[in-house]
Design an enzyme around this catalytic site. Structure first.
Site: not given
Length: 616
Positions: A221-222
């Site tokens: 996600q990052e």
């Protein structure tokens, strides 16, 4: 001489007459010429009005968009107008391993076009500085005392509350997103920390803060958020407007249509930190897998998402590959390298009865350190002494096994699956160590050239340490370059080169890598991508309001188009009337001489003129 009166439908004061002799060309022109001239005049007139309308409508829009993009870059560094009621706000707290930071973002009212994203930018205070605040330590330090987390994070929220107008608090979303430090904690401790935040924050602050607004995000996600943020700042999510813009054909994930669409080419990112290295890029084409095992691995590395506000629209659907490699950051790689040197040296000394590295007089010769520099490795109470030989090529050869490459196709570091990259039609940005390695000492950040980089790195490695220190003392390197950078620049240059070309398989003639610290003079954080993604449905409200206003003003647009058609129609009617009148004049002009000749002939014969004008 006869005269012809012209009165038509004009007022009486406009009536006049002309003599046929005075305008012989018009009256003697044949019918075909008149028709051709009239048709050409009508066509030219219609073409002129069409060009005027198109230029006014579309030319102005293109100029306005270009001007707006330029204006956005200029106003992006101006103080945010907190008195403007049409400005919205959002808050993201990045809870990292070493500390937490709060970022306040703002954006104007959505333009009502469902194909456009929100124009989110970082809020700036009265002094034009970004509204950012950082505190230490990291939130994971409260793993054993989660009840203190709310007090720990309150200074960040108070800071944000002071900058966001009070009247906007209840409609301002707040996101608390935790990264690396929290990922290593047991799930029970993660849950306890998040529970304390969700319980206490709504009591003291009026921000929009639901259960889904506080979470521990994955490395994937990052990486996706970082990719979104970079490409948003680069303008890669906008519509194609110029023919010279780089484009790519994309097979939309999940689309029923097999036809590829053409849109702006996005940029990939490479980020080498101290501990890990990450790569993220769009995969425009549908991929195939060598095995079912590889397909299962790929599912965890490929992210498919829609940035648009309408889930049924596929214009902003993207398929992005994200992979993070722990231990492949610059500092972690050096540590692994030194661990290998230490273990191998101790073992060889024991087996061969040597004393290599045990005294300063018999150091271990390290090709990855600058020439003649001295260094030490200390582990378990033992010390291995090093001396640099500054051999860049040997250093590269020595660290190649650390890539852990396999013979399997479509793999990168550690044998991890990597989709194919279209090197002839791609662009990448390299951040952190990619920039530091090329700029801090070698002073060649920006467009990457492998041949120039290797030559500069070789020269640096082969330079004596005493000379490098002298240059450092004279301030010839970047202002933030320190002695640690000088000492390990040779190793990190070789490591970056091998990761990029051998690990990720970029060819040595690849010309589309840009190493950078900022994009458009801004340090882009993954938090920008996070708020872009998480607020993607907010434009629906503005779109509905815009549609309501448009329904009330639709008649204006219809009237505008109708008036242009009415004007064109009137113009053609007038032109046709003139044409018919000229034809009538021509017939009268031909008949008059013929009648006069007949009357004269009858008179010469002494007979009364038959049917002569004026006879009974």
């Amino acid at each position: 001489m006869g005269r012809i009166g012209i009165s038509c439908l004009f007022p009486a004061s406009w009536h006049f007459s002309i003599s046929p002799v005075g305008c012989p060309r018009i009256l003697n022109t044949n019918l075909r010429q008149i028709m051709v001239i009239s048709v050409l005049a009508a066509a030219v007139s219609l073409l002129y009005f069409s060009v005027v309308i198109i230029r006014n409508k579309y030319g102005r829009l293109t100029r306005d968009k270009k001007f707006q993009r330029y204006l956005a870059r200029v106003t992006d560094i101006e103080a945010t107008d907190t008195n403007n009621p049409n400005v919205n706000y959002g808050i993201v707290v990045d809870c990292g391993s070493s500390g937490s930071r709060v970022f306040v973002y703002c954006w104007p009212r959505h333009n009502g076009n469902p194909h456009d994203l929100l124009d989110i930018r970082q809020m700036r205070d009265k002094n034009r500085k970004p509204v950012v605040m950082k505190i230490k330590p990291g939130i994971s330090e409260f793993a054993t005392s989660p009840e203190k987390v709310s007090d720990y994070i309150s200074p960040l929220l108070n800071f944000a509350a002071e900058h966001v107008p009070r009247a906007k608090h209840k409609e301002t979303p707040l996101y608390i997103l935790c990264t690396a430090g929290m990922r290593i904690l047991p799930e029970s401790q993660q849950k306890a920390i998040l529970e304390d935040l969700l319980t206490d924050i709504p009591v003291h602050f009026d921000f929009l803060f639901s259960d889904s607004h506080a979470e521990v995000i994955s490395g994937k996600q990052e990486g996706v958020y970082a990719w979104i943020g970079i490409n948003f700042v680069l303008g890669r999510f906008e519509h194609i407007e110029d023919d010279d813009e780089a484009v790519v054909e994309v097979n939309i994930p999940g689309s029923e249509s097999s036809e590829a669409i053409v849109r702006k080419r996005t940029a990939g990112i490479l980020d080498m930190g101290g501990v890990s290295t990450q790569i993220a890029y769009e995969v425009p084409k549908t991929v195939s897998f060598a095995s079912s095992q590889q397909e299962e691995v790929a599912k965890n590395l490929l992210a498919e998402f829609n940035l648009g506000c309408d889930v049924h629209q596929t214009e902003h659907v993207y398929r992005v590959y994200v992979a993070t490699f722990l231990g492949f950051g610059g500092n972690a790689a050096r540590q692994r390298y030194e661990d290998r040197i230490f273990a191998n040296t101790i073992q060889k000394n024991r087996l061969l009865g040597k004393q290599t590295g045990l005294t300063p007089d018999m150091p271990y010769l390290d090709p990855c350190l600058p020439l003649d520099i001295k260094d030490e490795i200390q582990q378990n109470g033992q010390t291995i002494y090093l001396r640099g030989t500054g051999d860049f090529d040997l250093c590269r050869e020595t660290i190649q096994p650390f890539m852990n490459k396999t013979n399997e196709t479509q793999t990168s570091l550690n044998g991890v699956y990597q989709p194919p990259i279209h090197f002839q039609n791609s662009e990448f940005y390299g951040f952190s160590e990619f920039y530091y390695c090329t700029e801090d000492v070698l002073r060649m950040g920006g467009d990457y050239n492998a041949a120039k980089f290797t030559k500069a790195a070789k020269d640096y490695c082969a330079t004596k340490w005493s000379i490098l220190r002298e240059r450092f003392d004279r301030g010839l390197y970047a202002s933030h370059a320190d002695l640690h950078r000088l000492k390990y620049q040779c190793f990190k240059s070789a490591w970056m080169f091998e990761v990029f070309h051998r690990g990720f398989s970029f060819p040595v003639n690849y010309k589309s890598l840009k190493t950078a610290l900022q994009v458009y003079d801004k340090e882009v954080q993954w938090t920008l991508g996070a708020i872009l993604y998480r607020t993607r449905f907010l434009p629906l409200r503005d779109i509905q309001q815009e549609a309501f206003r448009a329904s009330h003003t639709h008649w204006r647009g219809v009237s505008f188009v109708y008036n242009h058609y009415l004007f064109s129609g009137c113009f053609l009617v007038v032109l046709l009337a003139i044409l018919l009148y000229l034809l009538r004049l021509r017939r009268i002009h031909r008949r008059t001489p013929r009648s006069s000749s007949a009357a004269a002939l009858w008179m010469e014969e002494g007979l009364p003129a038959q049917n002569a004008p004026g006879t009974l």
